[in-house]
Write a protein that holds these residues in place. Structure first.
Motif, PDB file in Angstrom:
ATOM      1  N   ILE A 124       0.839  -1.191   0.000  1.00  0.00           N
ATOM      2  CA  ILE A 124       0.000   0.000   0.000  1.00  0.00           C
ATOM      3  C   ILE A 124       0.878   1.247   0.000  1.00  0.00           C
ATOM      4  CG2 ILE A 124      -2.000  -1.028   1.148  1.00  0.00           C
ATOM      5  CD1 ILE A 124      -0.924   0.066   3.804  1.00  0.00           C
ATOM      6  N   ASN A 125       0.265   2.382  -0.297  1.00  0.00           N
ATOM      7  CA  ASN A 125       0.914   3.680  -0.158  1.00  0.00           C
ATOM      8  C   ASN A 125       0.462   4.252   1.183  1.00  0.00           C
ATOM      9  OD1 ASN A 125       1.079   6.611  -0.165  1.00  0.00           O
ATOM     10  ND2 ASN A 125       1.595   6.481  -2.336  1.00  0.00           N
ATOM     11  N   LYS A 126       1.380   4.434   2.105  1.00  0.00           N
ATOM     12  CA  LYS A 126       1.009   4.828   3.475  1.00  0.00           C
ATOM     13  C   LYS A 126       0.419   6.238   3.550  1.00  0.00           C
ATOM     14  CE  LYS A 126       4.223   1.715   5.809  1.00  0.00           C
ATOM     15  NZ  LYS A 126       4.546   0.967   4.582  1.00  0.00           N
ATOM     16  N   HIS A 127       0.611   7.024   2.489  1.00  0.00           N
ATOM     17  CA  HIS A 127       0.091   8.384   2.500  1.00  0.00           C
ATOM     18  C   HIS A 127      -1.344   8.440   2.001  1.00  0.00           C
ATOM     19  CE1 HIS A 127      -0.342  12.567   0.804  1.00  0.00           C
ATOM     20  NE2 HIS A 127      -0.005  12.818   2.058  1.00  0.00           N
ATOM     21  N   ASN A 128      -1.634   7.794   0.867  1.00  0.00           N
ATOM     22  CA  ASN A 128      -2.971   7.953   0.300  1.00  0.00           C
ATOM     23  C   ASN A 128      -4.038   7.087   0.962  1.00  0.00           C
ATOM     24  OD1 ASN A 128      -2.827   5.355  -0.829  1.00  0.00           O
ATOM     25  ND2 ASN A 128      -2.444   6.077  -2.906  1.00  0.00           N
ATOM     26  N   ILE A 129      -3.661   6.285   1.959  1.00  0.00           N
ATOM     27  CA  ILE A 129      -4.662   5.507   2.699  1.00  0.00           C
ATOM     28  C   ILE A 129      -5.228   6.278   3.887  1.00  0.00           C
ATOM     29  CG2 ILE A 129      -3.676   3.266   2.061  1.00  0.00           C
ATOM     30  CD1 ILE A 129      -2.432   3.188   4.905  1.00  0.00           C
ATOM     31  N   GLN A 130      -4.607   7.402   4.212  1.00  0.00           N
ATOM     32  CA  GLN A 130      -5.012   8.124   5.417  1.00  0.00           C
ATOM     33  C   GLN A 130      -6.373   8.822   5.218  1.00  0.00           C
ATOM     34  OE1 GLN A 130      -3.205   7.730   8.198  1.00  0.00           O
ATOM     35  NE2 GLN A 130      -1.826   6.471   6.961  1.00  0.00           N
ATOM     36  N   SER A 131      -7.221   8.720   6.244  1.00  0.00           N
ATOM     37  CA  SER A 131      -8.520   9.390   6.225  1.00  0.00           C
ATOM     38  C   SER A 131      -9.005   9.499   7.667  1.00  0.00           C
ATOM     39  CB  SER A 131      -9.526   8.586   5.394  1.00  0.00           C
ATOM     40  OG  SER A 131      -9.838   7.358   6.042  1.00  0.00           O
ATOM     41  N   GLU A 132     -10.168  10.087   7.857  1.00  0.00           N
ATOM     42  CA  GLU A 132     -10.729  10.181   9.204  1.00  0.00           C
ATOM     43  C   GLU A 132     -11.043   8.799   9.765  1.00  0.00           C
ATOM     44  OE1 GLU A 132     -14.080  12.763   9.316  1.00  0.00           O
ATOM     45  OE2 GLU A 132     -12.962  14.539   8.692  1.00  0.00           O
ATOM     46  N   LYS A 133     -11.427   7.881   8.889  1.00  0.00           N
ATOM     47  CA  LYS A 133     -11.787   6.534   9.323  1.00  0.00           C
ATOM     48  C   LYS A 133     -10.568   5.622   9.455  1.00  0.00           C
ATOM     49  CE  LYS A 133     -16.452   6.505   7.316  1.00  0.00           C
ATOM     50  NZ  LYS A 133     -17.363   5.811   6.356  1.00  0.00           N
ATOM     51  N   ASN A 135      -6.615   5.831  10.191  1.00  0.00           N
ATOM     52  CA  ASN A 135      -5.487   6.675  10.594  1.00  0.00           C
ATOM     53  C   ASN A 135      -4.404   5.816  11.218  1.00  0.00           C
ATOM     54  OD1 ASN A 135      -3.936   8.929  11.148  1.00  0.00           O
ATOM     55  ND2 ASN A 135      -4.998   9.392  13.046  1.00  0.00           N
ATOM     56  N   PHE A 136      -3.797   4.980  10.376  1.00  0.00           N
ATOM     57  CA  PHE A 136      -2.727   4.088  10.813  1.00  0.00           C
ATOM     58  C   PHE A 136      -1.534   4.264   9.881  1.00  0.00           C
ATOM     59  CE2 PHE A 136      -6.744   2.081  11.977  1.00  0.00           C
ATOM     60  CZ  PHE A 136      -6.527   1.734  13.301  1.00  0.00           C
ATOM     61  N   PRO A 137      -0.300   4.134  10.402  1.00  0.00           N
ATOM     62  CA  PRO A 137       0.874   4.283   9.538  1.00  0.00           C
ATOM     63  C   PRO A 137       1.098   3.108   8.594  1.00  0.00           C
ATOM     64  CG  PRO A 137       1.540   3.742  11.780  1.00  0.00           C
ATOM     65  CD  PRO A 137       0.064   3.988  11.821  1.00  0.00           C
ATOM     66  N   GLY A 138       0.332   2.035   8.756  1.00  0.00           N
ATOM     67  CA  GLY A 138       0.506   0.891   7.869  1.00  0.00           C
ATOM     68  C   GLY A 138      -0.291  -0.312   8.319  1.00  0.00           C
ATOM     69  N   HIS A 139      -0.055  -1.428   7.631  1.00  0.00           N
ATOM     70  CA  HIS A 139      -0.769  -2.667   7.930  1.00  0.00           C
ATOM     71  C   HIS A 139      -0.603  -3.116   9.379  1.00  0.00           C
ATOM     72  CE1 HIS A 139      -0.283  -3.451   3.442  1.00  0.00           C
ATOM     73  NE2 HIS A 139      -1.568  -3.700   3.624  1.00  0.00           N
ATOM     74  N   THR A 140       0.633  -3.068   9.874  1.00  0.00           N
ATOM     75  CA  THR A 140       0.958  -3.655  11.174  1.00  0.00           C
ATOM     76  C   THR A 140       0.103  -3.079  12.293  1.00  0.00           C
ATOM     77  OG1 THR A 140       3.228  -4.025  10.424  1.00  0.00           O
ATOM     78  CG2 THR A 140       2.822  -4.158  12.789  1.00  0.00           C
ATOM     79  N   ASP A 141       0.029  -1.756  12.353  1.00  0.00           N
ATOM     80  CA  ASP A 141      -0.720  -1.101  13.425  1.00  0.00           C
ATOM     81  C   ASP A 141      -2.226  -1.337  13.279  1.00  0.00           C
ATOM     82  OD1 ASP A 141       1.519   0.801  14.743  1.00  0.00           O
ATOM     83  OD2 ASP A 141       1.784   0.728  12.583  1.00  0.00           O
ATOM     84  N   TYR A 142      -2.705  -1.314  12.038  1.00  0.00           N
ATOM     85  CA  TYR A 142      -4.129  -1.567  11.804  1.00  0.00           C
ATOM     86  C   TYR A 142      -4.510  -2.971  12.258  1.00  0.00           C
ATOM     87  CZ  TYR A 142      -8.340  -2.968   9.324  1.00  0.00           C
ATOM     88  OH  TYR A 142      -9.583  -3.475   9.026  1.00  0.00           O
ATOM     89  N   LEU A 143      -3.708  -3.956  11.879  1.00  0.00           N
ATOM     90  CA  LEU A 143      -4.026  -5.346  12.220  1.00  0.00           C
ATOM     91  C   LEU A 143      -3.919  -5.589  13.719  1.00  0.00           C
ATOM     92  CD1 LEU A 143      -2.239  -7.044   9.221  1.00  0.00           C
ATOM     93  CD2 LEU A 143      -4.695  -7.066   9.668  1.00  0.00           C
ATOM     94  N   ALA A 144      -3.000  -4.884  14.388  1.00  0.00           N
ATOM     95  CA  ALA A 144      -2.888  -5.030  15.843  1.00  0.00           C
ATOM     96  C   ALA A 144      -4.188  -4.618  16.511  1.00  0.00           C
ATOM     97  CB  ALA A 144      -1.731  -4.189  16.369  1.00  0.00           C
ATOM     98  N   GLN A 145      -4.788  -3.531  16.046  1.00  0.00           N
ATOM     99  CA  GLN A 145      -6.052  -3.082  16.636  1.00  0.00           C
ATOM    100  C   GLN A 145      -7.203  -4.000  16.224  1.00  0.00           C
ATOM    101  OE1 GLN A 145      -7.135   1.181  16.895  1.00  0.00           O
ATOM    102  NE2 GLN A 145      -8.985   0.651  15.740  1.00  0.00           N
ATOM    103  N   ALA A 146      -7.245  -4.352  14.948  1.00  0.00           N
ATOM    104  CA  ALA A 146      -8.348  -5.171  14.446  1.00  0.00           C
ATOM    105  C   ALA A 146      -8.377  -6.561  15.081  1.00  0.00           C
ATOM    106  CB  ALA A 146      -8.257  -5.301  12.928  1.00  0.00           C
ATOM    107  N   LEU A 147      -7.185  -7.073  15.403  1.00  0.00           N
ATOM    108  CA  LEU A 147      -7.088  -8.437  15.942  1.00  0.00           C
ATOM    109  C   LEU A 147      -6.742  -8.451  17.426  1.00  0.00           C
ATOM    110  CD1 LEU A 147      -5.186 -10.047  12.932  1.00  0.00           C
ATOM    111  CD2 LEU A 147      -7.619 -10.247  13.457  1.00  0.00           C
ATOM    112  N   ASN A 148      -6.751  -7.255  18.053  1.00  0.00           N
ATOM    113  CA  ASN A 148      -6.506  -7.151  19.498  1.00  0.00           C
ATOM    114  C   ASN A 148      -5.206  -7.827  19.929  1.00  0.00           C
ATOM    115  OD1 ASN A 148      -9.050  -5.839  20.010  1.00  0.00           O
ATOM    116  ND2 ASN A 148     -10.026  -7.830  19.732  1.00  0.00           N
ATOM    117  N   GLY A 149      -4.126  -7.525  19.209  1.00  0.00           N
ATOM    118  CA  GLY A 149      -2.845  -8.153  19.530  1.00  0.00           C
ATOM    119  C   GLY A 149      -1.754  -7.137  19.791  1.00  0.00           C
TER     120      GLY A 149
END
Length: 346
Positions: A124-133, A135-149
């Motif tokens: 992914i492009n870490k810049h163009n994925i950013q939005s109000e909904k 707001n993560f610097p990349g896959h790793t941080d998003y998946l940590a929240q989504a999977l509670n890890g």
């Protein structure tokens, strides 16, 4: 899952203006690849048909509307969207970033629900994925929240494994981010991953210093003496094979890394520059610490070559292989964890 069952590999398509779709197509063009796993691409049949035509591929996609309709022996495409998408290779586009997130969110939901076994993410492009909904610097941080890890970026290739104390953190903030508590958490995550994901019963781990020359006894900063050294001594006193902090400048060039099952770098470039120098094209980015398995290739969107048909799919292929190996290893680990006597009779 029985050992002879095919693992279902979910694939988030990443940035459509980059090389993600190309390396996915190249990976599955050979029908023999379907003997090893069953792919499920989260995008749309129309979009993937565009890429097929553009790259003159003979691949055949099987369109489905939900991941629970997967058909083994096919390259499945879940229709996350149905409208046409305007592709402009090599261009950063906010709208394309939105499609990347739609794909990732749908794939992550399927991973949580168990309709796919593992997740492999295209870049992914870490810049163009950013939005109000989102707001993560990349896959790793998003998946940590989504999977509670407690996630950790773990770069792996053969017997070289490099984890990070701080990943997508500005360099000026890295040393302030590293606390004793963080060091303990990351080492615990790496230790658990080495045991359950890689089958290493007594892991040996090296930690790289924060400052040049490990601070030279405070001459070049005191973070290594104040934070790293006492924390590592405490962890080592509890029976863990943890060593350091090592001066990072000579650690890889001297081949010292070969003496350890994993190396933990203090910040992003300290670990990833030597890793990619040694293993570029063969390396895999694995998110350790999660309840599910996620891997990705060790490169980005490569806008400069997008659409030209010259992208190398080797790292993406290896990401799939690594995800499958870790998934199988976890199954085995869990069996032995429930019945320790089985492990003793191996």
């Amino acid at each position: 899952m029985k050992k002879d069952e095919k693992i279902i590999v979910g694939i988030s398509i990443g940035d459509l203006n980059g090389i993600g779709a190309e390396i996915v197509i190249k990976t599955y063009e050979d029908p023999r690849s379907l003997e090893l796993n069953t792919p499920v691409i989260f995008a749309s049949a129309k979009t993937m048909q565009f890429f097929k035509n553009h790259f003159n591929s003979k691949i055949n996609f099987f369109s489905i509307d939900s991941p629970d309709k997967v058909v083994h022996g096919k390259v499945n495409v879940v229709n996350v969207w149905k409208e046409p998408v305007k592709i402009k290779f090599g261009t950063e586009d906010q709208k394309i970033g939105e499609y990347a997130i739609k794909s990732l969110e749908a794939a992550t939901s399927a991973l949580k629900e168990g309709t796919i076994d593992v997740l492999v993410t295209a870049p992914i492009n870490k810049h163009n994925i950013q939005s109000e909904k989102f707001n993560f610097p990349g896959h790793t941080d998003y998946l940590a929240q989504a999977l509670n890890g407690k996630s950790l970026m773990f770069m792996v290739s053969d017997n070289l494994r490099v984890g990070l104390l701080t990943d997508h953190v500005p360099l000026k903030e890295a040393s302030e981010t590293i606390t004793g508590a963080l060091v303990k958490e990351k080492i615990a995550t790496v230790t658990k991953s080495l045991k359950q994901d890689f089958g290493i019963r007594k892991p040996k781990i090296a930690v790289l210093a924060i400052n040049p020359h490990a601070g030279d006894h405070g001459v070049i900063g005191d973070e290594d003496d104040v934070v790293l050294k006492p924390t590592l001594e405490k962890i080592k006193s509890e029976g863990h094979l943890v060593y350091g902090p090592y001066a990072a400048d000579s650690f890889f060039g001297s081949n010292t890394y070969r003496n350890f099952d994993a190396i933990i770098a203090s910040y992003h470039d300290q670990g990833l520059i030597p890793f990619k120098t040694i293993a570029f094209g063969k390396g895999v980015n694995y998110t350790a610490g999660l309840s599910k398995v996620r891997t990705s290739p060790d490169h980005g969107t490569a806008y400069e070559i997008a659409g030209k048909g010259t992208a190398d799919e080797s790292s993406f292929k290896q990401a799939i292989v690594t995800a499958i190996e870790i998934f199988r290893q976890r199954e085995e680990y869990n069996i032995y964890a429930k019945n320790p006597l089985k492990r003793q009779t191996r």
